[in-house]
Scaffold this motif. Structure first.
Motif, mmCIF file in Angstrom:
data_model
loop_
_atom_site.group_PDB
_atom_site.id
_atom_site.type_symbol
_atom_site.label_atom_id
_atom_site.label_comp_id
_atom_site.label_asym_id
_atom_site.label_seq_id
_atom_site.Cartn_x
_atom_site.Cartn_y
_atom_site.Cartn_z
ATOM 1 N N ALA A 17 0.767 -1.474 0.305
ATOM 2 C CA ALA A 17 -0.312 -0.151 -0.038
ATOM 3 C C ALA A 17 0.761 1.182 -0.048
ATOM 4 N N SER A 18 0.464 2.374 -0.459
ATOM 5 C CA SER A 18 1.429 3.577 -0.394
ATOM 6 C C SER A 18 1.456 4.536 0.575
ATOM 7 N N ILE A 19 2.286 4.761 1.261
ATOM 8 C CA ILE A 19 2.291 6.065 1.711
ATOM 9 C C ILE A 19 1.465 6.764 1.860
ATOM 10 N N GLU A 20 0.416 6.757 1.264
ATOM 11 C CA GLU A 20 0.055 8.322 2.001
ATOM 12 C C GLU A 20 -1.463 6.791 2.738
ATOM 13 N N PHE A 21 -1.556 6.032 2.394
ATOM 14 C CA PHE A 21 -3.046 5.214 2.548
ATOM 15 C C PHE A 21 -2.276 4.716 4.012
ATOM 16 N N LYS A 22 -1.276 4.831 4.771
ATOM 17 C CA LYS A 22 -0.520 3.790 5.755
ATOM 18 C C LYS A 22 -0.473 5.974 6.648
ATOM 19 N N ASN A 51 -8.359 3.225 -5.613
ATOM 20 C CA ASN A 51 -7.591 4.920 -5.418
ATOM 21 C C ASN A 51 -6.913 4.647 -3.633
ATOM 22 N N VAL A 81 -5.776 2.703 -1.655
ATOM 23 C CA VAL A 81 -4.386 1.728 -1.336
ATOM 24 C C VAL A 81 -3.150 2.142 -2.034
ATOM 25 N N GLU A 82 -3.712 2.879 -4.202
ATOM 26 C CA GLU A 82 -2.567 3.109 -4.179
ATOM 27 C C GLU A 82 -2.482 5.208 -3.826
ATOM 28 N N GLY A 83 -2.521 5.136 -2.623
ATOM 29 C CA GLY A 83 -2.601 6.845 -2.758
ATOM 30 C C GLY A 83 -3.241 8.280 -2.545
ATOM 31 N N ASN A 84 -4.366 7.692 -3.460
ATOM 32 C CA ASN A 84 -5.406 9.237 -4.130
ATOM 33 C C ASN A 84 -6.220 8.561 -2.882
#
Length: 111
Positions: free
Chosen positions: A1-6, A71, A73-76
Motif C-alpha cells: 500500500a502507498s505511504i499516503e494510505f498508511k 484509489n 491503496v494506491e495513494g489517492n
C-alpha cells in the motif's frame, strides 16, 4: 500500500471514524475524508464496472467500491475509501507485520 494510505491511519483522530454504507447496503467503518463526504451528498457516477459484487447495479449504485478501494491503496486517499476499525486513532506509527507480532508475543508472555 502507498505511504499516503498508511499515513491516513497514523494521522487518524477518533472523530475521523464514521459509518459508511457500501453499494450493497452493508455498513462499515471508514475514515472521514473528501470521498466519504462526496458519498453523503449523492451518488458518484460509475465509469467502469468491475463486476465484483453481484447485487451491485452500476446505474444505481452510490459509488464503485472497487475503484474507491483501489484509489485509496494506491495513494489517492481523497478519492478513496479507507475502511478502518473503531480504534484506528490509537495507531501512532507505521510498523511491519513482524514488529506487530513481536509486540503481541511480548505482551502475551508478560501476562
Amino acid at each position: 500500500a502507498s505511504i499516503e494510505f498508511k499515513k491516513a491511519y497514523v494521522n487518524a483522530k477518533k472523530e475521523d471514524v464514521t459509518i459508511v454504507k457500501s453499494p450493497v447496503g452493508m455498513p462499515g467503518r471508514a475514515l472521514l475524508n473528501p470521498f466519504v463526504e462526496k458519498t453523503k451528498k449523492g451518488n458518484i457516477k460509475v465509469t467502469k464496472c468491475f463486476s465484483c459484487l453481484e447485487p451491485c447495479n452500476p446505474a444505481t449504485t452510490p459509488y464503485c467500491i472497487t475503484k474507491a478501494l483501489i484509489n485509496a491503496v494506491e495513494g489517492n486517499v481523497d478519492d478513496g475509501l479507507i475502511f478502518c476499525g473503531e480504534n484506528v486513532y490509537k495507531i501512532n506509527k507505521i510498523s511491519t507485520v513482524e514488529e506487530i507480532f513481536n509486540e503481541i508475543e511480548q505482551e502475551v508472555s508478560a501476562e
